[in-house]
Design a protein around this motif. Structure first.
Motif, PDB file in Angstrom:
ATOM      1  N   LEU A  60       3.506  -4.525   9.160  1.00  0.00           N
ATOM      2  CA  LEU A  60       2.172  -2.867   8.979  1.00  0.00           C
ATOM      3  C   LEU A  60       3.652  -2.370   8.632  1.00  0.00           C
ATOM      4  O   LEU A  60       3.170  -1.209   7.621  1.00  0.00           O
ATOM      5  CB  LEU A  60       2.204  -2.832  10.260  1.00  0.00           C
ATOM      6  N   TYR A  61       5.328  -2.076   8.777  1.00  0.00           N
ATOM      7  CA  TYR A  61       5.880  -1.579   8.370  1.00  0.00           C
ATOM      8  C   TYR A  61       7.136  -1.403   7.198  1.00  0.00           C
ATOM      9  O   TYR A  61       7.491  -0.267   6.719  1.00  0.00           O
ATOM     10  CB  TYR A  61       6.568  -0.952   9.208  1.00  0.00           C
ATOM     11  N   ARG A  65       3.298  -2.968   0.625  1.00  0.00           N
ATOM     12  CA  ARG A  65       2.643  -1.587   1.294  1.00  0.00           C
ATOM     13  C   ARG A  65       0.781  -2.353   2.225  1.00  0.00           C
ATOM     14  O   ARG A  65       1.246  -2.333   3.247  1.00  0.00           O
ATOM     15  CB  ARG A  65       1.646  -1.216  -0.222  1.00  0.00           C
ATOM     16  N   TYR A  66       1.058  -3.842   2.356  1.00  0.00           N
ATOM     17  CA  TYR A  66      -0.483  -4.275   2.423  1.00  0.00           C
ATOM     18  C   TYR A  66       0.891  -5.867   3.681  1.00  0.00           C
ATOM     19  O   TYR A  66       0.447  -6.493   4.105  1.00  0.00           O
ATOM     20  CB  TYR A  66      -1.035  -4.915   1.884  1.00  0.00           C
ATOM     21  N   ASP A  98      -2.013   2.190  12.820  1.00  0.00           N
ATOM     22  CA  ASP A  98      -0.966   2.912  12.174  1.00  0.00           C
ATOM     23  C   ASP A  98      -2.485   1.501  10.921  1.00  0.00           C
ATOM     24  O   ASP A  98      -2.121   2.247  10.209  1.00  0.00           O
ATOM     25  CB  ASP A  98      -0.151   2.864  12.330  1.00  0.00           C
ATOM     26  N   ASP A 101      -5.000   3.127   8.954  1.00  0.00           N
ATOM     27  CA  ASP A 101      -5.081   4.551   8.294  1.00  0.00           C
ATOM     28  C   ASP A 101      -3.610   3.684   7.352  1.00  0.00           C
ATOM     29  O   ASP A 101      -4.124   4.543   6.262  1.00  0.00           O
ATOM     30  CB  ASP A 101      -4.225   5.467   9.596  1.00  0.00           C
ATOM     31  N   ARG A 102      -2.701   3.524   7.612  1.00  0.00           N
ATOM     32  CA  ARG A 102      -1.591   3.471   6.294  1.00  0.00           C
ATOM     33  C   ARG A 102      -2.341   1.917   5.572  1.00  0.00           C
ATOM     34  O   ARG A 102      -2.352   1.891   4.158  1.00  0.00           O
ATOM     35  CB  ARG A 102      -0.479   2.930   7.553  1.00  0.00           C
ATOM     36  N   LEU A 103      -2.918   0.868   6.332  1.00  0.00           N
ATOM     37  CA  LEU A 103      -3.559  -0.312   5.805  1.00  0.00           C
ATOM     38  C   LEU A 103      -4.783   0.082   4.725  1.00  0.00           C
ATOM     39  O   LEU A 103      -5.299  -1.257   3.746  1.00  0.00           O
ATOM     40  CB  LEU A 103      -2.593  -1.444   5.733  1.00  0.00           C
ATOM     41  N   ASP A 104      -5.506   0.725   5.243  1.00  0.00           N
ATOM     42  CA  ASP A 104      -7.494   0.913   4.536  1.00  0.00           C
ATOM     43  C   ASP A 104      -8.164  -0.320   5.768  1.00  0.00           C
ATOM     44  O   ASP A 104      -8.581  -0.058   4.869  1.00  0.00           O
ATOM     45  CB  ASP A 104      -7.193   1.262   3.409  1.00  0.00           C
TER      46      ASP A 104
END
Length: 395
Positions: A60-61, A65-66, A98, A101-104
């Protein structure tokens, strides 16, 4: 630092910083290192459980990005299972939000298998409601079960304090200094007249008489007017649940109106907040003035009506019409309260100009967390000064 504590220190930094290049980050001063030199966690050997936790966080982090999630259903399912297994429920909810939101990864909410693996919470329920229009039919049953689980859990949490606050406010009598015989409060009257005790007669002269007059018998009206725009999603969930709780209290009349550019009266569906939520159709424009016009038509006794507008005040129509409508309601004697948000997500985004102009009319405008809403309703029903109530909460 003994060996066990040193290992735990290095282990935690290793999990925080991640592996590979991330381990080089703490060459600078560490908040846990008093000698001004960083401490490295790269040489820490993680046990199998820690490696699973580390992979879940890296996915995730991580720097890419993915990460390791990609769009593979098996990977997503495994990751969701890992965070539910190895993290506390509250942390798992944050991680999955998250990820969305972060990874759509909103597409995972459209797959029943993925959805059933997620940890239900109010943010997830709000996301599902916002996707209702594009959700496949095969997913809707699963989504409804998830939302029902969230609603039932929140209802169990919020019903008791809301009912207690409202019933306490409604049951409170008014102090009366010219009571009829049947309204006399003997205990308060005796206490107030002790200074008039006559020793020679061994009696008290009741110079001041104190009684209690029951509060007005006609039922107060509470109108919840809820903005259904996408940014208000979690507020809609909470407001619908509070609406159902308030409707179950027989000492008040409750109405619930949802709006975007259209207006829907959910009052006759308040016994089923899930039905209200799926009927809300989150998204679209905003016509606050139109909603207030409708609510104005519901009012029977203005001086006993509390109108709670839950909106970020981004008016899609003419703001001047909205402001005149709010002023008109206040002049009628309606107690208007504007909640910019009804959730616990922190400071909301809202139209500051409209908020200031409504506040200048003497109307309370603020964001409210769900745990304080019952007390807010109790204070409003008691006729308390809500600006002072807000100050006490801030204090």
């Amino acid at each position: 630092m003994d060996r066990d504590n040193e290992f735990e220190y290095r282990r935690r930094w290793r999990l925080i910083l991640g592996g590979g290049e991330a381990d080089e980050i703490d060459r600078g001063e560490s908040p846990c290192d008093g000698n001004g030199k960083g401490d490295r966690g790269a040489d820490v050997e993680l046990d199998p459980t820690d490696r699973i936790v580390d992979r879940a966080m890296e996915s995730l982090y991580g720097s890419e990005r993915y990460g390791g999630l990609g769009s593979s259903s098996p990977n997503l399912a495994r990751w969701l299972g890992d965070i539910r297994t190895y993290f506390p429920t509250s942390t798992a909810r944050i991680l999955q939000q998250d990820a969305i939101d972060r990874l759509d990864l909103h597409h995972l909410l459209l797959e029943p298998e993925m959805l059933s693996a997620m940890e239900p919470d109010v943010r997830l329920a709000a996301d599902l409601l916002s996707l209702d229009r594009v959700m496949p039919h095969t997913t809707k049953d699963t989504a409804r079960k998830v939302i029902a689980e969230v609603v039932l859990a929140l209802a169990r949490q919020l019903t008791a304090p809301t009912t207690a606050a409202v019933r306490s406010a409604r049951g409170r009598s008014i102090r009366n200094f010219r009571p009829r015989h049947g309204e006399l409060d003997w205990q308060q009257t005796i206490r107030a007249n002790l200074k008039y005790y006559q020793p020679e007669y061994r009696t008290i002269v009741p110079v001041a008489r104190i009684g209690r007059t029951p509060s007005k018998s006609s039922l107060p009206e509470i109108i919840l007017c809820i903005d259904g725009s996408g940014s208000m999603a979690t507020s809609v969930v909470y407001a619908s649940i509070f609406g159902a709780v308030l409707a179950s209290i027989d000492s008040i009349d409750t109405y619930l109106v949802g709006f975007d550019t259209s207006i829907v009266d959910f009052t006759d569906r308040l016994q089923d907040p899930i039905e209200v939520l799926f009927g809300m159709q989150l998204g679209g424009g905003t016509d606050i003035d139109g909603a207030l016009v409708y609510c104005q038509g519901l009012i029977r006794t203005p001086h006993q009506t509390i109108l709670v507008l839950i909106s970020d005040l981004y008016e899609g129509g003419d703001p001047e019409l909205m402001l005149r409508r709010v002023a008109q309601l206040t002049e009628m004697g309606v107690q208007v309260v504007v909640l910019l948000a009804l959730n616990d997500e922190g400071a909301p985004d809202f139209d500051r100009q409209n908020a200031q102009r409504i506040s200048d009319l003497g109307i309370p405008v603020f964001a409210c967390t769900p745990d304080r809403f019952p007390d807010l309703m109790g204070a409003a029903l008691n006729g308390q000064n809500l600006d002072r109530w807000i100050d006490r909460q801030d204090g």
